[in-house]
Design a protein around this motif. Structure first.
Motif, PDB file in Angstrom:
ATOM      1  N   PRO A 268       1.022  -0.791  -0.116  1.00  0.00           N
ATOM      2  CA  PRO A 268       0.068  -0.114  -0.253  1.00  0.00           C
ATOM      3  C   PRO A 268       0.736   1.044   0.393  1.00  0.00           C
ATOM      4  CG  PRO A 268      -1.089  -1.388   1.195  1.00  0.00           C
ATOM      5  CD  PRO A 268       0.393  -2.413   0.641  1.00  0.00           C
ATOM      6  N   PRO A 269       1.736   1.521   0.697  1.00  0.00           N
ATOM      7  CA  PRO A 269       2.693   2.495   0.741  1.00  0.00           C
ATOM      8  C   PRO A 269       3.301   3.423  -0.442  1.00  0.00           C
ATOM      9  CG  PRO A 269       3.068   1.670   2.781  1.00  0.00           C
ATOM     10  CD  PRO A 269       2.297   0.703   1.994  1.00  0.00           C
ATOM     11  N   CYS A 270       3.526   1.477  -0.937  1.00  0.00           N
ATOM     12  CA  CYS A 270       4.280   1.887  -2.681  1.00  0.00           C
ATOM     13  C   CYS A 270       3.125   2.563  -3.548  1.00  0.00           C
ATOM     14  CB  CYS A 270       5.261   0.886  -3.175  1.00  0.00           C
ATOM     15  SG  CYS A 270       6.233   0.086  -2.259  1.00  0.00           S
ATOM     16  N   ASP A 271       1.876   1.667  -3.443  1.00  0.00           N
ATOM     17  CA  ASP A 271       1.031   2.665  -4.283  1.00  0.00           C
ATOM     18  C   ASP A 271       0.604   3.533  -4.063  1.00  0.00           C
ATOM     19  OD1 ASP A 271       0.640  -0.641  -5.528  1.00  0.00           O
ATOM     20  OD2 ASP A 271      -0.703  -0.598  -4.411  1.00  0.00           O
ATOM     21  N   GLU A 272       0.669   4.425  -2.777  1.00  0.00           N
ATOM     22  CA  GLU A 272       0.698   5.593  -2.535  1.00  0.00           C
ATOM     23  C   GLU A 272       1.428   6.454  -3.398  1.00  0.00           C
ATOM     24  OE1 GLU A 272      -0.372   5.733   1.369  1.00  0.00           O
ATOM     25  OE2 GLU A 272      -1.921   4.068   1.598  1.00  0.00           O
ATOM     26  N   THR A 273       2.678   6.379  -3.495  1.00  0.00           N
ATOM     27  CA  THR A 273       3.650   6.900  -3.399  1.00  0.00           C
ATOM     28  C   THR A 273       4.450   7.125  -4.812  1.00  0.00           C
ATOM     29  OG1 THR A 273       4.972   5.239  -2.703  1.00  0.00           O
ATOM     30  CG2 THR A 273       4.530   6.992  -1.410  1.00  0.00           C
ATOM     31  N   LEU A 274       3.815   5.814  -5.777  1.00  0.00           N
ATOM     32  CA  LEU A 274       4.490   5.092  -6.826  1.00  0.00           C
ATOM     33  C   LEU A 274       3.700   5.604  -8.175  1.00  0.00           C
ATOM     34  CD1 LEU A 274       6.547   2.330  -6.468  1.00  0.00           C
ATOM     35  CD2 LEU A 274       7.541   4.761  -6.968  1.00  0.00           C
ATOM     36  N   VAL A 275       2.243   4.956  -7.990  1.00  0.00           N
ATOM     37  CA  VAL A 275       1.039   5.057  -8.305  1.00  0.00           C
ATOM     38  C   VAL A 275       1.340   7.281  -9.557  1.00  0.00           C
ATOM     39  CG1 VAL A 275      -1.151   5.076  -9.437  1.00  0.00           C
ATOM     40  CG2 VAL A 275       0.016   3.384  -7.840  1.00  0.00           C
ATOM     41  N   PRO A 276       0.642   8.305  -8.395  1.00  0.00           N
ATOM     42  CA  PRO A 276       0.822   9.631  -9.023  1.00  0.00           C
ATOM     43  C   PRO A 276       1.848   9.354 -10.129  1.00  0.00           C
ATOM     44  CG  PRO A 276      -0.131   9.150  -6.447  1.00  0.00           C
ATOM     45  CD  PRO A 276       0.850   8.157  -7.024  1.00  0.00           C
ATOM     46  N   GLN A 277       2.717   9.102  -9.459  1.00  0.00           N
ATOM     47  CA  GLN A 277       4.216   9.505 -10.459  1.00  0.00           C
ATOM     48  C   GLN A 277       4.446   8.996 -11.861  1.00  0.00           C
ATOM     49  OE1 GLN A 277       7.533   9.860  -8.583  1.00  0.00           O
ATOM     50  NE2 GLN A 277       6.564  10.053  -6.449  1.00  0.00           N
ATOM     51  N   PHE A 278       3.986   7.266 -11.932  1.00  0.00           N
ATOM     52  CA  PHE A 278       4.334   6.512 -12.682  1.00  0.00           C
ATOM     53  C   PHE A 278       2.736   5.501 -13.155  1.00  0.00           C
ATOM     54  CE2 PHE A 278       7.921   6.701 -10.332  1.00  0.00           C
ATOM     55  CZ  PHE A 278       9.114   6.661 -11.459  1.00  0.00           C
ATOM     56  N   ASN A 279       1.744   7.073 -14.166  1.00  0.00           N
ATOM     57  CA  ASN A 279       1.128   5.586 -14.893  1.00  0.00           C
ATOM     58  C   ASN A 279       0.758   6.660 -16.154  1.00  0.00           C
ATOM     59  OD1 ASN A 279      -0.501   8.804 -15.022  1.00  0.00           O
ATOM     60  ND2 ASN A 279      -0.370   8.886 -12.169  1.00  0.00           N
ATOM     61  N   THR A 280      -0.213   6.415 -16.888  1.00  0.00           N
ATOM     62  CA  THR A 280      -0.185   6.288 -18.125  1.00  0.00           C
ATOM     63  C   THR A 280      -0.682   7.517 -18.901  1.00  0.00           C
ATOM     64  OG1 THR A 280      -1.197   4.303 -18.358  1.00  0.00           O
ATOM     65  CG2 THR A 280      -1.811   5.955 -20.007  1.00  0.00           C
ATOM     66  N   TRP A 281      -1.941   8.092 -17.198  1.00  0.00           N
ATOM     67  CA  TRP A 281      -2.256   9.500 -18.067  1.00  0.00           C
ATOM     68  C   TRP A 281      -1.094  10.740 -17.781  1.00  0.00           C
ATOM     69  CZ3 TRP A 281      -6.075  12.214 -19.202  1.00  0.00           C
ATOM     70  CH2 TRP A 281      -6.102  13.503 -19.185  1.00  0.00           C
ATOM     71  N   ARG A 282      -0.045  10.703 -16.741  1.00  0.00           N
ATOM     72  CA  ARG A 282       1.213  11.436 -17.043  1.00  0.00           C
ATOM     73  C   ARG A 282       1.740  11.075 -17.398  1.00  0.00           C
ATOM     74  NH1 ARG A 282       5.546   9.797 -14.319  1.00  0.00           N
ATOM     75  NH2 ARG A 282       5.871  10.459 -16.391  1.00  0.00           N
ATOM     76  N   MET A 283       2.061   9.978 -18.257  1.00  0.00           N
ATOM     77  CA  MET A 283       3.156   9.781 -19.256  1.00  0.00           C
ATOM     78  C   MET A 283       2.397  10.704 -20.716  1.00  0.00           C
ATOM     79  SD  MET A 283       3.995   6.123 -21.451  1.00  0.00           S
ATOM     80  CE  MET A 283       2.472   6.992 -21.876  1.00  0.00           C
ATOM     81  N   VAL A 284       1.158  10.375 -20.680  1.00  0.00           N
ATOM     82  CA  VAL A 284       0.701  10.902 -21.972  1.00  0.00           C
ATOM     83  C   VAL A 284       0.463  12.181 -21.768  1.00  0.00           C
ATOM     84  CG1 VAL A 284      -1.623  11.175 -23.794  1.00  0.00           C
ATOM     85  CG2 VAL A 284      -0.980   9.057 -22.618  1.00  0.00           C
ATOM     86  N   GLN A 285       0.281  12.768 -20.522  1.00  0.00           N
ATOM     87  CA  GLN A 285       0.575  14.582 -20.378  1.00  0.00           C
ATOM     88  C   GLN A 285       1.890  14.614 -20.760  1.00  0.00           C
ATOM     89  OE1 GLN A 285      -2.356  16.953 -20.129  1.00  0.00           O
ATOM     90  NE2 GLN A 285      -3.631  14.665 -20.758  1.00  0.00           N
ATOM     91  N   ASP A 286       2.846  13.858 -21.021  1.00  0.00           N
ATOM     92  CA  ASP A 286       4.150  14.378 -20.726  1.00  0.00           C
ATOM     93  C   ASP A 286       4.480  14.403 -22.229  1.00  0.00           C
ATOM     94  OD1 ASP A 286       4.678  14.669 -17.908  1.00  0.00           O
ATOM     95  OD2 ASP A 286       6.024  13.181 -17.026  1.00  0.00           O
ATOM     96  N   TYR A 287       4.521  13.499 -22.472  1.00  0.00           N
ATOM     97  CA  TYR A 287       4.824  13.164 -24.312  1.00  0.00           C
ATOM     98  C   TYR A 287       3.461  14.232 -24.438  1.00  0.00           C
ATOM     99  CZ  TYR A 287       6.996   9.349 -24.382  1.00  0.00           C
ATOM    100  OH  TYR A 287       8.206   8.424 -23.664  1.00  0.00           O
ATOM    101  N   THR A 288       2.523  14.781 -24.258  1.00  0.00           N
ATOM    102  CA  THR A 288       2.323  15.657 -25.136  1.00  0.00           C
ATOM    103  C   THR A 288       2.485  17.145 -24.786  1.00  0.00           C
ATOM    104  OG1 THR A 288       0.320  14.358 -24.706  1.00  0.00           O
ATOM    105  CG2 THR A 288      -0.015  16.922 -25.738  1.00  0.00           C
ATOM    106  N   GLN A 289       2.942  17.391 -23.869  1.00  0.00           N
ATOM    107  CA  GLN A 289       4.051  18.549 -23.411  1.00  0.00           C
ATOM    108  C   GLN A 289       4.884  19.160 -23.568  1.00  0.00           C
ATOM    109  OE1 GLN A 289       2.495  21.626 -21.914  1.00  0.00           O
ATOM    110  NE2 GLN A 289       0.177  19.954 -22.446  1.00  0.00           N
ATOM    111  N   LYS A 290       5.892  18.328 -23.988  1.00  0.00           N
ATOM    112  CA  LYS A 290       7.093  18.135 -24.438  1.00  0.00           C
ATOM    113  C   LYS A 290       7.703  17.992 -25.714  1.00  0.00           C
ATOM    114  CE  LYS A 290       9.368  16.214 -20.336  1.00  0.00           C
ATOM    115  NZ  LYS A 290       9.486  15.204 -19.571  1.00  0.00           N
ATOM    116  N   TYR A 291       6.683  16.866 -26.849  1.00  0.00           N
ATOM    117  CA  TYR A 291       6.655  16.701 -28.073  1.00  0.00           C
ATOM    118  C   TYR A 291       5.475  17.406 -29.105  1.00  0.00           C
ATOM    119  CZ  TYR A 291      10.709  14.167 -25.496  1.00  0.00           C
ATOM    120  OH  TYR A 291      11.165  13.455 -24.456  1.00  0.00           O
ATOM    121  N   TYR A 292       4.740  17.419 -28.505  1.00  0.00           N
ATOM    122  CA  TYR A 292       3.390  17.575 -29.481  1.00  0.00           C
ATOM    123  C   TYR A 292       3.299  18.510 -29.319  1.00  0.00           C
ATOM    124  CZ  TYR A 292       3.724  11.969 -30.004  1.00  0.00           C
ATOM    125  OH  TYR A 292       3.915  10.907 -29.588  1.00  0.00           O
ATOM    126  N   VAL A 293       3.166  19.136 -28.711  1.00  0.00           N
ATOM    127  CA  VAL A 293       2.276  20.838 -28.424  1.00  0.00           C
ATOM    128  C   VAL A 293       3.593  21.754 -29.231  1.00  0.00           C
ATOM    129  CG1 VAL A 293       2.023  22.453 -26.884  1.00  0.00           C
ATOM    130  CG2 VAL A 293       1.217  20.638 -26.514  1.00  0.00           C
TER     131      VAL A 293
END
Length: 80
Positions: free
Chosen positions: A53-78
């Motif tokens: 549970p502590p790992c889920d709480e700390t890692l999931v917000p940092q490493f998820n598909t939504w965040r990855m798509v947002q990062d790629y969009t901002q860094k490479y497509y916009v």
């Protein structure tokens, strides 16, 4: 988990790699592996399961598909 070896930052990449590898190996052999293989009478690794549970709480917000798509969009497509 606590890294036991000095957390220094040498100028040499090779030395930093050596220290990182030593820290990882020590953490795995002294904490992770024993915790995983320590089982109760039912074969459940209780201490290992308690860490999930502590790992889920700390890692999931940092490493998820939504965040990855947002990062790629901002860094490479916009356009900038």
């Amino acid at each position: 988990m606590v890294l036991r070896l000095a957390d220094s930052h040498p100028n040499s990449i090779e030395e930093q790699d050596r220290l990182d590898a030593a820290n990882l190996y020590e953490t795995l052999t002294e904490e992770v592996i024993p915790m995983f293989f320590e089982r109760d009478a039912n074969g459940v690794p209780r201490r290992w399961v308690q860490r999930i549970p502590p790992c889920d709480e700390t890692l999931v917000p940092q490493f998820n598909t939504w965040r990855m798509v947002q990062d790629y969009t901002q860094k490479y497509y916009v356009p900038r």
